[in-house]
Write a protein that holds these residues in place. Sequence first.
Motif, PDB file in Angstrom:
ATOM      1  N   GLY A 276       0.798  -1.220   0.000  1.00 38.70           N
ATOM      2  CA  GLY A 276       0.000   0.000   0.000  1.00 38.70           C
ATOM      3  C   GLY A 276       0.832   1.271   0.000  1.00 38.70           C
ATOM      4  O   GLY A 276       0.444   2.272  -0.613  1.00 38.70           O
ATOM      5  N   ARG A 277       1.979   1.226   0.625  1.00 39.90           N
ATOM      6  CA  ARG A 277       2.812   2.438   0.649  1.00 39.90           C
ATOM      7  C   ARG A 277       3.422   2.713  -0.715  1.00 39.90           C
ATOM      8  O   ARG A 277       3.549   3.870  -1.133  1.00 39.90           O
ATOM      9  CB  ARG A 277       3.903   2.301   1.704  1.00 39.90           C
TER      10      ARG A 277
ATOM     11  N   ALA B 253       0.712   4.194  -2.676  1.00 37.59           N
ATOM     12  CA  ALA B 253       0.464   5.589  -2.292  1.00 37.59           C
ATOM     13  C   ALA B 253       1.438   6.530  -3.003  1.00 37.59           C
ATOM     14  O   ALA B 253       1.087   7.649  -3.380  1.00 37.59           O
ATOM     15  CB  ALA B 253       0.588   5.748  -0.779  1.00 37.59           C
ATOM     16  N   ALA B 254       2.663   6.043  -3.187  1.00 40.32           N
ATOM     17  CA  ALA B 254       3.667   6.874  -3.866  1.00 40.32           C
ATOM     18  C   ALA B 254       3.271   7.156  -5.319  1.00 40.32           C
ATOM     19  O   ALA B 254       3.625   8.200  -5.872  1.00 40.32           O
ATOM     20  CB  ALA B 254       5.035   6.192  -3.800  1.00 40.32           C
TER      21      ALA B 254
ATOM     22  N   TYR C  15       0.145   7.694  -6.356  1.00 45.66           N
ATOM     23  CA  TYR C  15      -0.806   8.810  -6.308  1.00 45.66           C
ATOM     24  C   TYR C  15      -0.070  10.125  -6.062  1.00 45.66           C
ATOM     25  O   TYR C  15      -0.397  11.155  -6.654  1.00 45.66           O
ATOM     26  CB  TYR C  15      -1.836   8.589  -5.204  1.00 45.66           C
ATOM     27  N   ALA C  16       0.932  10.066  -5.188  1.00 44.88           N
ATOM     28  CA  ALA C  16       1.681  11.290  -4.878  1.00 44.88           C
ATOM     29  C   ALA C  16       2.440  11.781  -6.110  1.00 44.88           C
ATOM     30  O   ALA C  16       2.414  12.971  -6.432  1.00 44.88           O
ATOM     31  CB  ALA C  16       2.647  11.027  -3.728  1.00 44.88           C
TER      32      ALA C  16
ATOM     33  N   SER D  93      -7.310  10.509  -5.056  1.00 44.57           N
ATOM     34  CA  SER D  93      -6.993   9.269  -4.349  1.00 44.57           C
ATOM     35  C   SER D  93      -8.048   8.190  -4.507  1.00 44.57           C
ATOM     36  O   SER D  93      -7.829   7.063  -4.106  1.00 44.57           O
ATOM     37  CB  SER D  93      -6.779   9.565  -2.876  1.00 44.57           C
TER      38      SER D  93
ATOM     39  N   SER E 255      -3.448  -4.579  -2.826  1.00 39.65           N
ATOM     40  CA  SER E 255      -3.724  -3.694  -1.694  1.00 39.65           C
ATOM     41  C   SER E 255      -5.041  -2.948  -1.866  1.00 39.65           C
ATOM     42  O   SER E 255      -5.475  -2.665  -2.977  1.00 39.65           O
ATOM     43  CB  SER E 255      -2.575  -2.704  -1.515  1.00 39.65           C
TER      44      SER E 255
ATOM     45  N   LEU F 103      -5.536   0.083  -1.290  1.00 39.23           N
ATOM     46  CA  LEU F 103      -5.313   1.384  -1.921  1.00 39.23           C
ATOM     47  C   LEU F 103      -5.292   1.229  -3.446  1.00 39.23           C
ATOM     48  O   LEU F 103      -5.850   2.056  -4.158  1.00 39.23           O
ATOM     49  CB  LEU F 103      -4.004   1.994  -1.423  1.00 39.23           C
TER      50      LEU F 103
END
Length: 322
Positions: free
Chosen positions: A46-47, A50-51, A53-54, A60, A109, A111
């Motif tokens: 998930g991390r 997340a990167a 999306y960033a 999101s 994930s 996310l």
Amino acid sequence: MTTVTTLRLDADAAGIAEAGRLLRAGRLVAFPTETVYGLGADATDGRAVAAIYAAKGRPSFNPLIAHVATIEAALRFGRFDAHATALARAFWPGPLTLVVPAAPGGHVSDLARAGLETVGLRVPSHPVAQALLAAAGRPVAAPSANRSGHVSPTTAAHVLADLDGRIDAVVDGGPTDVGVESTIVACLGSPPVLLRPGGVPRDAIEAVIGRPLAAATGEATIAPGMLASHYAPEAAMRLDATAAEPGEALLAFGPDVPPGAANVLNLSVAGDLAEAAANLFGHLRLLDASGVRRIAVMPIPPEGLGEAIRDRLARAAAPRDA
Ligand code: TXA
Ligand code: MG
């Protein structure tokens, strides 16, 4: 976000091995598929997701496609009904994404699925994508490798124009050849639903399932990546134009280009829709980069890949969010 040095990796054994190592370490790697370049991250992490999306500055709530190397791998992450199985066998590897119920122990994930109970899965055919997915050894979540709201990239240079300093690496596999994204079909009950037209034409899909695809309803919630502002150049757009007005660039199609425009790119002089699809994002990007106020687009016939091209153009022409 912090700036990183973006590695340019060749699509050779060493480059693929390094890209696979980066993905397994939770890093972001852009890579070619047969449709457009994707911005990849470990879909089970998930991390790492997340990167993505960033780096993209992406809203999101957009679910991402999980890319895997084989049908067998895809079957571990989703539940395939008879239609989904038939479509996978007919079109994978290739430019088709299937949205199916997520498998209970599937590990893509939350996310990456934007919290949905479903998962978008694709087995790309591009040899570089195939090699990278094998090297990564896990599903790779990958939206198109552009900043949110920009046009999708079909070369490594397009990727770097948007994401240099924001991602860990790009694998340069040359220009992609389909040029529009994958067709997305949801198999969540009968009949299957066409969520996004793309590289596999509707009629080819309907021939396999033996019935018409249903139209998406409530598409903003079911496929939020289809929000109207998704494919937005800076320039305004005017569709189905027969000639360019003063101050407009012309995105032409076919042999009969009206005289008078100073700034013209032709999607396909021969009037070939596959060639037009391959040129679409690159030409839009070039015209947009010229700083023109508005891009006039000649009519594209709505058959075959023309449906996907018209869909992209309509989104590019739609009023934008602030
Ligand atoms: O050709 C392609 O599909 C490229 C390459 C990189 O594979 N990828 C791509 O990804 O176009 P992206 O993120 O730009 O578009 C993916 C679309 C979005 O509209 C998203 O909402 C939809 O797929 N999607 C993904 N998973 C979904 C799900 N579970 N339910 C509904 N829509 C989903
Ligand atoms: Mg995209």
